[in-house]
Write an enzyme that holds these catalytic residues in place. Structure first.
Site: not given
Length: 592
Positions: A173-175
């Site tokens: 998720h995300s980074m």
């Protein structure tokens, strides 16, 4: 006096610019659809079992931890290692929690229960101590190295098992998705330790806020490696963006670079994902029930029955992801679907010679095959369109080859159909199928359920209509309109001169219907042919519906495709479509 006048003009200019920026920011933060994601809930109390790491590793990374997710009896049974399932590793993003794994972990557990644990997934999650890596990139390399050690630790938990895995799937998720991609840059990392990578709202292209050189250097290293080594990277990768609801990571940043040598990468916006069809914000993308259900279905279809692990066949992996995330034919996934189907049995065969046909099925006592001879229709029409409101996964539309009236075997065209929220449909260009003599629509015997099947033949020029968008600086004061008066079920409006990020428009669709007793549903689908970022709007007719028209990805220079507004309509209604420039949304696109 002159200086005073100049200062007033400067002040007025700055005030005007601040006003425009405020309008743009308002559009970014508030000018999107409501959250249509359903919340995913746990059926039993979630438990996070801490996995004991080697002492040297724990000492080297004292702030990081590895957990195994579980619920109820599964959690109790798996406190005793080794494990027997299929490992999936969840990596949280900036300030993210390892507990965010619970949504997909719980849904996957329910799915495993439904098949009596013939297969099941073990969901692991890394605790990065909620580090703010989007603001300070100094920890990104450390996180990447820790994840490498976690993968090796996870695989050891299956040692000695008959179907022990040799690799893990990763959801980032995300980074966390960027950290997963960075694994390939490590000197001692073996690429075959990862069999699949799914990233959710990950800014792959560039950092959202390049606040320090650690972040920019990390991005440069990762992206350069993936570009320079594209020939040798065989990792099937799927990037899912949240759409316009995600104002933290704009979807344009999530699209993986299209490299000619790296064909195992897909990028899609959640609003375009079949059976999801919603935009998600940056956090809801990990718990959005519609999206997590789609992801779990894909995971189970990726299992190799022989190894009881995720398949190593890259072609199959890509086929599964295309089936669930790009174009769903309303059929269960099959690796090698049967093209020819038997059309035998005690069934009625009913010839249909009209160019427009509707059948309402209710409590059918016997199976019916409706046959449409194509020879005469080819002389007048260019296309045929059929739709059904029965959204099961059985085959429903076939074709006979060189037949007079009926056939014992037919070409199963159901695999070419596409699923939408309220219908499944098929469009064929007749000249592409010269050997087909008849179209066959199958209506099964049903009890207690009602559904409608429609078919129509049409000329392309009657249904493919050009609608040039208005000029960027018309400020919404002018508009362009088309009126659809042909009683059709399907239209394609070609949105000419639309292909840039900074463009934004409002489309208004007005439907006017004749007196009908039942509710009429229309679907308006914005289709962007150069990227998977379609969005759907469902409207009850008669109505006036407003649709935002803007892009995540600009049209490539050499691309000649045209953006389309696909309209799945009712023959009982007339439609007026108006487009005009939306200045506030233009500002939002520029600000974002």
């Amino acid at each position: 006096m002159f200086l005073h006048s100049v200062n007033l003009w400067n002040l007025a200019f700055y005030v005007f610019m601040v006003f425009l920026a405020t309008l743009g920011l308002w559009d970014v933060f508030f000018g999107f659809e409501e959250n249509k994601c359903s919340m995913s809930y746990m059926f039993e109390y979630p438990e996070y079992q801490k996995i004991e790491l080697p002492k040297k590793l724990a000492k080297r990374y004292p702030a990081y931890e590895l957990y195994l997710y579980g619920e109820g009896s599964y959690a109790e049974e798996h406190k005793i290692l080794p494990l027997t399932g299929i490992p999936v590793l969840f990596l949280p993003g900036n300030a993210g929690s390892y507990k965010q794994v619970r949504s997909i972990g719980s849904i996957a557990l329910r799915k495993a229960e439904d098949i009596d644990f013939k297969y099941h997934f073990d969901f692991f999650s890394v605790n990065f101590n909620e580090e703010l890596v989007a603001l300070y990139g100094g920890s990104l390399q450390k996180q990447t190295k820790f994840v490498h050690e976690c993968i090796k630790t996870i695989l050891k938990l299956y040692k000695g098992q008959e179907f022990a895995p040799k690799s893990v799937a990763i959801i980032g998720h995300s980074m966390g998705g960027l950290v997963a991609r960075a694994l390939l840059t490590l000197k001692n990392f073996k690429h075959d330790l990862i069999n699949l990578l799914i990233t959710q709202a990950t800014p792959h292209v560039a950092p959202v806020m390049p606040l320090d050189r650690f972040i920019t250097d990390f991005y440069t290293t990762v992206n350069n490696y993936w570009i320079l080594n594209a020939r040798h990277i065989n990792l099937t990768t799927l990037s899912v963006a949240g759409g316009f609801r995600d104002y933290q990571v704009r979807s344009g940043l999530t699209f993986l670079p299209k490299l000619s040598h790296h064909t195992s990468a897909l990028s899609v916006v959640s609003s375009a994902v079949p059976k999801t069809w919603v935009s998600t914000d940056h956090l809801s993308i990990v718990w959005c029930k519609q999206l997590q259900l789609t992801t779990v279905r894909a995971f189970f279809d990726l299992i190799d029955a022989d190894t009881k692990q995720i398949t190593q066949n890259s072609k199959k992996k890509l086929s599964v992801l295309n089936h669930h995330f790009i174009r769903h034919p309303s059929k269960h996934f099959e690796e090698n679907p049967a093209i020819i189907s038997e059309l035998t049995g005690t069934s009625m065969w009913v010839p249909v010679k009209v160019s427009k046909w509707t059948y309402v099925a209710y409590n059918e006592s016997e199976k019916i095959y409706f046959t449409f001879p194509l020879e005469n229709h080819r002389k007048i029409y260019t296309h045929v369109y059929c739709q059904s409101t029965m959204l099961d996964t059985n085959s429903w539309i076939f074709a006979c080859i060189n037949s007079t009236s009926m056939c014992l075997q037919g070409v199963d065209l159901s695999w070419k159909a596409e699923l939408l929220p309220t219908i499944k449909y098929l469009t064929l260009r007749l000249q592409d199928y010269p050997s087909l003599s008849h179209l066959v629509v199958y209506v099964p015997s049903v009890h207690g359920s009602k559904f409608v099947v429609d078919c129509e033949f049409f000329k392309k020029e009657k249904r493919y209509i050009q609608l040039p968008v208005t000029h960027l600086f018309s400020f919404g004061l002018s508009s362009r309109k088309v009126v659809l008066n042909t009683n059709g079920l399907y239209y394609n409006l070609e949105l000419l001169n639309f292909g840039q990020i900074y463009q934004a428009f409002k489309i208004n669709v007005v439907s006017k219907c004749s007196a009908v007793k039942e509710e009429i549903t229309s679907i308006y689908r914005l289709h962007i042919p150069w990227s998977y970022e379609d969005s759907l709007t469902i409207a009850q007719a008669p109505s006036s519906t407003e649709i935002s028209l803007k892009l995540h990805i600009a049209q490539p220079e050499n691309d000649t495709h045209v953006a389309l507004l696909k309209m799945y309509t009712s023959s009982d209604c007339r439609y007026e479509v108006t487009v005009k420039t939306s200045f506030s949304q233009i500002l939002g696109q520029v600000v974002a």
